[in-house]
Design an enzyme around this catalytic site. Structure first.
Site, PDB file in Angstrom:
ATOM      1  N   LYS A   1       0.838  -1.210   0.000  1.00  0.00           N
ATOM      2  CA  LYS A   1       0.000   0.000   0.000  1.00  0.00           C
ATOM      3  C   LYS A   1       0.867   1.252   0.000  1.00  0.00           C
ATOM      4  O   LYS A   1       0.573   2.232  -0.686  1.00  0.00           O
ATOM      5  CB  LYS A   1      -0.926   0.035   1.229  1.00  0.00           C
ATOM      6  CG  LYS A   1      -1.965  -1.070   1.259  1.00  0.00           C
ATOM      7  CD  LYS A   1      -3.155  -0.738   0.376  1.00  0.00           C
ATOM      8  CE  LYS A   1      -4.166  -1.841   0.515  1.00  0.00           C
ATOM      9  NZ  LYS A   1      -4.935  -2.240  -0.555  1.00  0.00           N
TER      10      LYS A   1
ATOM     11  N   LYS B   1      -9.885  -6.465  -6.690  1.00  0.00           N
ATOM     12  CA  LYS B   1     -10.964  -5.514  -6.931  1.00  0.00           C
ATOM     13  C   LYS B   1     -10.448  -4.254  -7.618  1.00  0.00           C
ATOM     14  O   LYS B   1     -11.142  -3.630  -8.402  1.00  0.00           O
ATOM     15  CB  LYS B   1     -11.622  -5.134  -5.606  1.00  0.00           C
ATOM     16  CG  LYS B   1     -12.500  -6.228  -5.046  1.00  0.00           C
ATOM     17  CD  LYS B   1     -13.014  -5.864  -3.657  1.00  0.00           C
ATOM     18  CE  LYS B   1     -13.462  -7.118  -2.947  1.00  0.00           C
ATOM     19  NZ  LYS B   1     -13.362  -7.027  -1.493  1.00  0.00           N
TER      20      LYS B   1
ATOM     21  N   LYS C   1      -2.651 -11.560  -8.837  1.00  0.00           N
ATOM     22  CA  LYS C   1      -3.929 -12.159  -8.456  1.00  0.00           C
ATOM     23  C   LYS C   1      -5.102 -11.323  -8.953  1.00  0.00           C
ATOM     24  O   LYS C   1      -4.948 -10.148  -9.264  1.00  0.00           O
ATOM     25  CB  LYS C   1      -3.992 -12.319  -6.931  1.00  0.00           C
ATOM     26  CG  LYS C   1      -4.086 -11.016  -6.181  1.00  0.00           C
ATOM     27  CD  LYS C   1      -4.598 -11.205  -4.763  1.00  0.00           C
ATOM     28  CE  LYS C   1      -4.796  -9.833  -4.129  1.00  0.00           C
ATOM     29  NZ  LYS C   1      -5.737  -9.731  -3.073  1.00  0.00           N
TER      30      LYS C   1
HETATM   31  P1  TYM Z   1     -10.794  -9.140   0.656  1.00  0.00           P
HETATM   32  O1  TYM Z   1     -12.034  -8.346   0.750  1.00  0.00           O
HETATM   33  O2  TYM Z   1      -9.662  -8.578  -0.131  1.00  0.00           O
HETATM   34  O3  TYM Z   1     -11.107 -10.566   0.089  1.00  0.00           O
HETATM   35  C1  TYM Z   1     -12.103 -11.396   0.671  1.00  0.00           C
HETATM   36  C2  TYM Z   1     -11.682 -12.835   0.604  1.00  0.00           C
HETATM   37  O4  TYM Z   1     -11.441 -13.211  -0.743  1.00  0.00           O
HETATM   38  C3  TYM Z   1     -10.139 -13.766  -0.855  1.00  0.00           C
HETATM   39  N1  TYM Z   1      -9.553 -13.385  -2.157  1.00  0.00           N
HETATM   40  C4  TYM Z   1      -8.976 -14.252  -2.982  1.00  0.00           C
HETATM   41  N2  TYM Z   1      -8.797 -15.577  -2.875  1.00  0.00           N
HETATM   42  C5  TYM Z   1      -8.183 -16.184  -3.905  1.00  0.00           C
HETATM   43  N3  TYM Z   1      -7.762 -15.536  -5.011  1.00  0.00           N
HETATM   44  C6  TYM Z   1      -7.915 -14.203  -5.161  1.00  0.00           C
HETATM   45  N4  TYM Z   1      -7.531 -13.590  -6.266  1.00  0.00           N
HETATM   46  C7  TYM Z   1      -8.546 -13.503  -4.100  1.00  0.00           C
HETATM   47  N5  TYM Z   1      -8.883 -12.195  -3.895  1.00  0.00           N
HETATM   48  C8  TYM Z   1      -9.480 -12.149  -2.688  1.00  0.00           C
HETATM   49  C9  TYM Z   1      -9.333 -13.172   0.288  1.00  0.00           C
HETATM   50  O5  TYM Z   1      -8.246 -13.994   0.624  1.00  0.00           O
HETATM   51  C10 TYM Z   1     -10.372 -13.102   1.369  1.00  0.00           C
HETATM   52  O6  TYM Z   1     -10.472 -14.333   2.022  1.00  0.00           O
HETATM   53  N6  TYM Z   1      -8.694  -8.291   5.060  1.00  0.00           N
HETATM   54  C11 TYM Z   1      -9.706  -9.088   4.391  1.00  0.00           C
HETATM   55  C12 TYM Z   1     -11.108  -8.941   4.981  1.00  0.00           C
HETATM   56  C13 TYM Z   1     -11.158  -9.284   6.419  1.00  0.00           C
HETATM   57  C14 TYM Z   1     -11.139 -10.605   6.962  1.00  0.00           C
HETATM   58  C15 TYM Z   1     -11.197 -10.418   8.371  1.00  0.00           C
HETATM   59  C16 TYM Z   1     -11.121 -11.876   6.394  1.00  0.00           C
HETATM   60  C17 TYM Z   1     -11.200  -8.395   7.457  1.00  0.00           C
HETATM   61  N7  TYM Z   1     -11.233  -9.077   8.609  1.00  0.00           N
HETATM   62  C18 TYM Z   1     -11.215 -11.519   9.221  1.00  0.00           C
HETATM   63  C19 TYM Z   1     -11.131 -12.971   7.266  1.00  0.00           C
HETATM   64  C20 TYM Z   1     -11.173 -12.784   8.651  1.00  0.00           C
HETATM   65  C21 TYM Z   1      -9.756  -8.632   2.963  1.00  0.00           C
HETATM   66  O7  TYM Z   1      -9.440  -7.503   2.649  1.00  0.00           O
HETATM   67  O8  TYM Z   1     -10.296  -9.535   2.115  1.00  0.00           O
END
Ligand code: TYM
Length: 330
Positions: free
Chosen positions: A112, A198, A195
């Site tokens: 970031k 978003k 990867k």
């Molecule tokens: P976020 O919103 O970026 O993504 C949500 C979930 O999707 C998975 N993910 C992926 N898995 C495989 N390949 C990809 N290209 C890919 N892009 C996203 C992420 O691994 C995630 O599981 N910090 C977290 C949100 C969060 C969270 C938590 C998750 C906040 N608190 C507590 C679990 C437990 C995040 O930004 O995920």
């Protein structure tokens, strides 16, 4: 006692198939057998400063997408992070046993800083602390996530262990990153490297219609064809195979692997098959999203119902932490 499973997602945009295959699908499979919590991390999304209208709208959109994907508010506790104020209180306490040095070394923070040098806010630095709070406040054992969250899960374990050691208690279980039966998944983007994300503009969304899915897949980066079948596959082609392995039947994957090895592969055919297999999974979800999205009353009910159940669980943990730390006069 049933194992506790928790997962979450930031409310920064529509769900893509990386979110679905990396985390959501695993979680959905566990709803019948575990004590499940699923939440929308709206506080985490504030690190990028969304405007107030979008901030609210995004939460509703993601909630509708969750429900359409198969999350069931009767089986799981589905809630929005900010409706559980106990999270913010425990986050304040957790900051006291997290160290600036370890937070500065987190890969996601360093990335970031590199990408957005003008918005390095303290919320970004303590992002893993808030994430650990989300997990520990429900004493989760398993956390279905994609590979990109592995380091954050490791930090959650460190914070849990540190608290237990500091106060000489066995209070927090150590949460494990989890994928149903296999390694954590990284769904690659369609742009040839990295990867699916978003903000990368390289994704297929659960709301994409059939034409859009086909157009995006057909435009995915490849190479000019296998030069020597024994040489390592180029990254863009490897990425397409990775997605194929996730969405298609084993037989289909083997068919294209053979074609690749024999030098006779036509990427156009493989992409067409890939787009069809993606659509088989996403189009029924898309239909349900469109249905649920317009039903504000239902979405409000789900949020209120979830908040009540999540607060009951969170306040118990918070009270336990405060007692251990010495807040006994309250
Ligand atoms: P976020 O919103 O970026 O993504 C949500 C979930 O999707 C998975 N993910 C992926 N898995 C495989 N390949 C990809 N290209 C890919 N892009 C996203 C992420 O691994 C995630 O599981 N910090 C977290 C949100 C969060 C969270 C938590 C998750 C906040 N608190 C507590 C679990 C437990 C995040 O930004 O995920």
């Amino acid at each position: 006692m049933k194992e506790i499973v928790l997962s979450g997602i930031r409310s920064t945009g529509n769900l893509h198939i990386g979110n679905y295959f990396g985390a959501l699908r695993n979680f959905i499979r566990m709803q019948d057998t575990s004590n499940c919590f699923f939440f929308i991390a709206d506080l985490h999304s504030l690190t990028t400063h969304p405007d107030p209208e979008n901030f609210h709208k995004n939460v509703k959109t993601v909630l509708a997408e969750y429900l359409a994907s198969g999350l069931d508010p009767e089986k799981s506790v589905i809630f929005v992070q900010s409706t559980v104020p106990e999270v913010s209180e425990l986050y304040t306490l957790m900051n006291m046993w997290s160290y600036v040095g370890e937070l500065e070394r987190t890969s996601s923070f360093k990335e970031k800083v590199r990408k957005h040098p003008n918005n390095v806010n303290a919320g970004l630095l303590t992002y893993p602390v808030l994430m650990a709070t989300d997990i520990l406040i429900h004493k989760a054992h398993k956390v279905p996530v994609g590979k990109d969250q592995e380091q954050h899960l490791e930090m959650s374990r460190v914070f849990a262990r540190r608290f237990n050691n500091m106060y000489n208690v066995e209070f927090f279980p150590e949460p494990a990153a989890y994928n149903f039966g296999t390694d954590l998944v990284k769904v690659p983007g369609l742009d040839g490297s990295g990867k699916m994300g978003k903000s990368e503009g390289n994704g297929i969304y659960l709301t994409d219609d059939e034409k859009t899915v086909h157009r995006k897949v057909m435009r995915a980066v490849t190479d000019s064809g296998p030069v020597n079948p024994d040489a390592p596959m180029s990254e863009p082609v490897q990425n397409l195979f990775t997605i194929l392995q996730i969405v298609s039947d084993g037989e289909v994957v083997r068919f294209y692997e053979e074609k690749y090895k024999s030098g006779g592969i036509r990427y156009g055919d493989m992409k067409k098959q890939l787009a069809e297999d993606i659509c088989k999974i996403t189009l029924p979800i898309r239909e349900r999203i469109l249905e649920i999205q317009g039903n504000d009353k239902y979405l409000d009910e789900v949020v209120k119902y979830g908040a009540e159940k999540a607060r009951a669980s969170a306040s118990k943990t918070l009270a336990g932490v405060k007692e251990i730390m010495g807040f006994k006069w309250f």
